[in-house]
Scaffold this active site. Structure first.
Site, mmCIF file in Angstrom:
data_model
loop_
_atom_site.group_PDB
_atom_site.id
_atom_site.type_symbol
_atom_site.label_atom_id
_atom_site.label_comp_id
_atom_site.label_asym_id
_atom_site.label_seq_id
_atom_site.Cartn_x
_atom_site.Cartn_y
_atom_site.Cartn_z
ATOM 1 N N ASP A 73 166.671 -26.645 -58.087
ATOM 2 C CA ASP A 73 166.123 -25.401 -57.563
ATOM 3 C C ASP A 73 166.965 -25.045 -56.338
ATOM 4 O O ASP A 73 166.919 -25.728 -55.321
ATOM 5 C CB ASP A 73 164.646 -25.618 -57.197
ATOM 6 C CG ASP A 73 163.964 -24.342 -56.732
ATOM 7 O OD1 ASP A 73 164.658 -23.467 -56.181
ATOM 8 O OD2 ASP A 73 162.730 -24.237 -56.897
ATOM 9 N N LYS A 92 163.180 -14.534 -53.358
ATOM 10 C CA LYS A 92 163.544 -14.898 -51.979
ATOM 11 C C LYS A 92 164.891 -14.270 -51.602
ATOM 12 O O LYS A 92 164.994 -13.061 -51.581
ATOM 13 C CB LYS A 92 163.552 -16.430 -51.845
ATOM 14 C CG LYS A 92 162.393 -17.130 -52.567
ATOM 15 C CD LYS A 92 161.036 -16.774 -52.008
ATOM 16 C CE LYS A 92 159.945 -17.464 -52.808
ATOM 17 N NZ LYS A 92 158.613 -17.050 -52.439
HETATM 18 C C1 LIG Z 1 161.791 -23.350 -53.579
HETATM 19 C C2 LIG Z 1 160.937 -22.453 -54.408
HETATM 20 N N1 LIG Z 1 161.043 -22.489 -55.740
HETATM 21 C C3 LIG Z 1 160.284 -21.706 -56.532
HETATM 22 C C4 LIG Z 1 159.349 -20.838 -56.011
HETATM 23 C C5 LIG Z 1 158.506 -20.007 -56.931
HETATM 24 O O1 LIG Z 1 158.980 -18.697 -56.971
HETATM 25 P P1 LIG Z 1 158.052 -17.431 -57.331
HETATM 26 O O2 LIG Z 1 157.096 -17.245 -56.204
HETATM 27 O O3 LIG Z 1 159.055 -16.320 -57.481
HETATM 28 O O4 LIG Z 1 157.346 -17.728 -58.610
HETATM 29 C C6 LIG Z 1 159.201 -20.767 -54.625
HETATM 30 C C7 LIG Z 1 158.191 -19.866 -54.039
HETATM 31 O O5 LIG Z 1 157.914 -19.895 -52.861
HETATM 32 C C8 LIG Z 1 160.006 -21.591 -53.803
HETATM 33 O O6 LIG Z 1 159.899 -21.576 -52.460
#
Ligand SMILES: Cc1ncc(COP(=O)(O)O)c(C=O)c1O
Length: 393
Positions: free
Chosen positions: A182, A207
Site C-alpha cells: 500500500d 489521498k
Molecule cells: C494507507 C491507507 N490505505 C487505504 C485506505 C483506504 O482508502 P479509502 O478511504 O479510499 O477506501 C486509507 C484510508 O485512510 C489509508 O490511509
C-alpha cells in the site's frame, strides 16, 4: 510517447490525442453503456475488442486515461481503478487468496485493511498472520509454506514505520508468495516499489493522488505481474470507478509533483518544530534524524510526505484540548489533501483495533495525527504552537 520526467508524466501521461474534438482536457464519458458496432460480431461474444467499450463496470474511456497516468507514474504497465481504496484492497485480497491459503501482513497497517484481514478473511477459511513491521528478519520468518500473499504498507499509518520492502519482496518470491504494498502515504513521487521487485502496488487515490479531498478512489498497479484476476474481481464485485470521479482524479494528478514537493517540505519543517516543542512527548516522522529508521528512509524514500503523528504531554485529555484548539488545521479524518487536517487515530482510523492491540503497536491515546497540506509552514507552526500551549493548562 514515453516521457522521462515525473512532472511531464503527471500532466500528459494517459492523454488520448485521438479524441476528435481536440479538447485539451479529458472528456467525461458519463455513460454506463456503449453502442455495439454492428459490423463486429466479436463484441457479441463477450468482452469488447481492445480500444472499444461495452459497459462502464468493465471499462470506460475517461477512467482509462486516469489508469494510464497512474501506471506511468508508478513505473507499471497496467492500472485498475476502483471506487475507493478499500474496494481496491478487498479485490486484491479476494482475487489471490482462497480457502486454505495464508497471508502474512506487517502488523501496523491502515485500520480498514486490518479489519478486513482480521474479520473477513478468516471467515473465508484464510489464515492471517501478522509480523513486526520494522524487523525485516522476523517479518520474513513469518512467510511460511502456504503463504500466497505478503501485505505491506510503508510508510505505515499513523506511526510512519517503514518496511525494507525490496528485501521482503525478494524473500517472498523465494518462498512462492507475491508481495503487495500500500503506497498511499508515499505516493509515486516519494517511492516506486514496482521498480524494487514488489508485484502489486495499491493506493488510496482519495489521498495524495486526488489531492483535493473531493473524491474517493483506489488503484491497483502492476508491471510484469498479471492482474487480470483483479480485473475479474472488479467486474464481479462492481467496485468500478465512476467517470466523473476519474476526471477529478486525473485533473488532480496533474499537480501531484508540485503538491508533493510542498507536502515533503512542510512535513520536515513541522516535524522538527514539534520535536522541539515543550508540550510534545514524541514525534513519529522518518525524515527526522531521531527516527529509528531514518537510514532506511534515506535509502527508500525521496521525501517523507505531509503525514506524521505525535504524542502530546498530559495524556488523552491534553491531546483532545490541543486538537480542539487548532483553527487553521481542521479536525477531520483522511490525509493527503491540500488542506491540513488533524485526527486522533485511537478514535478514528484505528478505532476498529482492540485497545490492547493499539497499545501494543504504540498507537497511544495521547497521539494526534496531522496531515499537513500545502499551506505556508509559518501559519501551520503558529496554529500548532497556540493549540499545544492551550493543551497544557
Ligand atoms: C494507507 C491507507 N490505505 C487505504 C485506505 C483506504 O482508502 P479509502 O478511504 O479510499 O477506501 C486509507 C484510508 O485512510 C489509508 O490511509
Amino acid at each position: 510517447m514515453a516521457y522521462k520526467g515525473m512532472s511531464t508524466k503527471a500532466v500528459h501521461s494517459g492523454e488520448r490525442p485521438e479524441i476528435p474534438t481536440g479538447a485539451v482536457n479529458t472528456p467525461i464519458y458519463q455513460s454506463s453503456t456503449f453502442i455495439f458496432p454492428t459490423d463486429d460480431p466479436r463484441t457479441w461474444d463477450g468482452d469488447a475488442p481492445e480500444g472499444t467499450y461495452m459497459y462502464s463496470r468493465k471499462a470506460n474511456p475517461t477512467v482509462e486515461v486516469a489508469e494510464r497516468k497512474i501506471a506511468e507514474l508508478e513505473s507499471g504497465k497496467r492500472c485498475l481503478l476502483f471506487s475507493s481504496g478499500m474496494a481496491a484492497i478487498s479485490s486484491i485480497l479476494t482475487a489471490y487468496l482462497s480457502r486454505g491459503d495464508a497471508i502474512v501482513s506487517q502488523e501496523d497497517i491502515y485500520g480498514g485493511t486490518y479489519g478486513f484481514l482480521r474479520n473477513a478473511l478468516p471467515r473465508m477459511g484464510i489464515e492471517v498472520r501478522f509480523g513486526p513491521t520494522a524487523d525485516t528478519g522476523a517479518l520474513i520468518d513469518a512467510i511460511v509454506p502456504g503463504t500466497k500473499v505478503v501485505w505491506l504498507e510503508s510508510p505505515s499509518n499513523p506511526l510512519m514505520r517503514l518496511v525494507d520492502y525490496p528485501e521482503v519482496a525478494k524473500a517472498a518470491h523465494e518462498r512462492g508468495a507475491i508481495t503487495v504494498i500500500d503506497n498511499t502515504l508515499a505516493s509515486p513521487m516519494n517511492q516506486r516499489p514496482l521498480e524494487m521487485g514488489v508485484d502489486i502496488v495499491t493506493e488510496s487515490c482519495t489521498k495524495y493522488l486526488g489531492g483535493h479531498s473531493d473524491l474517493l478512489a483506489g488503484a491497483v498497479v502492476s508491471n510484469a505481474f498479471d492482474i487480470s484476476a483483479v480485473h475479474d474481481a472488479r467486474t464481479s464485485f462492481g467496485g468500478s470507478l465512476d467517470p466523473f470521479a476519474s476526471f477529478l482524479l486525473e485533473r488532480g494528478m496533474k499537480t501531484l509533483p508540485l503538491r508533493m514537493e510542498r507536502h515533503n517540505r512542510n512535513g520536515l519543517e513541522i516535524a522538527r518544530f514539534l520535536e522541539d516543542h515543550p508540550a510534545v512527548e514524541r514525534v513519529h516522522y522518518p525524515g527526522l534524524e531521531s527516527h529509528p529508521q531514518h537510514a532506511l528512509a534515506k535509502r527508500l524514500l525521496s521525501g517523507c510526505g505531509g503525514l506524521m503523528s505525535f504524542e502530546v504531554k498530559g495524556g488523552r485529555q491534553a491531546a483532545e484540548r490541543a486538537m480542539r484548539s487548532m483553527r487553521l488545521i481542521k479536525m477531520a479524518t483522511s490525509l493527503g489533501g491540500v488542506e491540513s487536517l488533524v485526527s486522533m487515530p485511537s478514535s478514528t482510523s484505528h478505532r476498529s483495533l482492540p485497545a490492547q492491540e493499539r497499545k501494543r503497536l504504540g498507537i497511544t491515546d495521547s497521539m494526534l495525527r496531522v496531515s499537513l497540506g500545502i499551506e505556508d509552514a509559518e501559519d501551520l507552526r503558529e496554529d500548532l504552537d497556540q493549540a499545544l500551549r492551550a493543551s497544557q493548562v
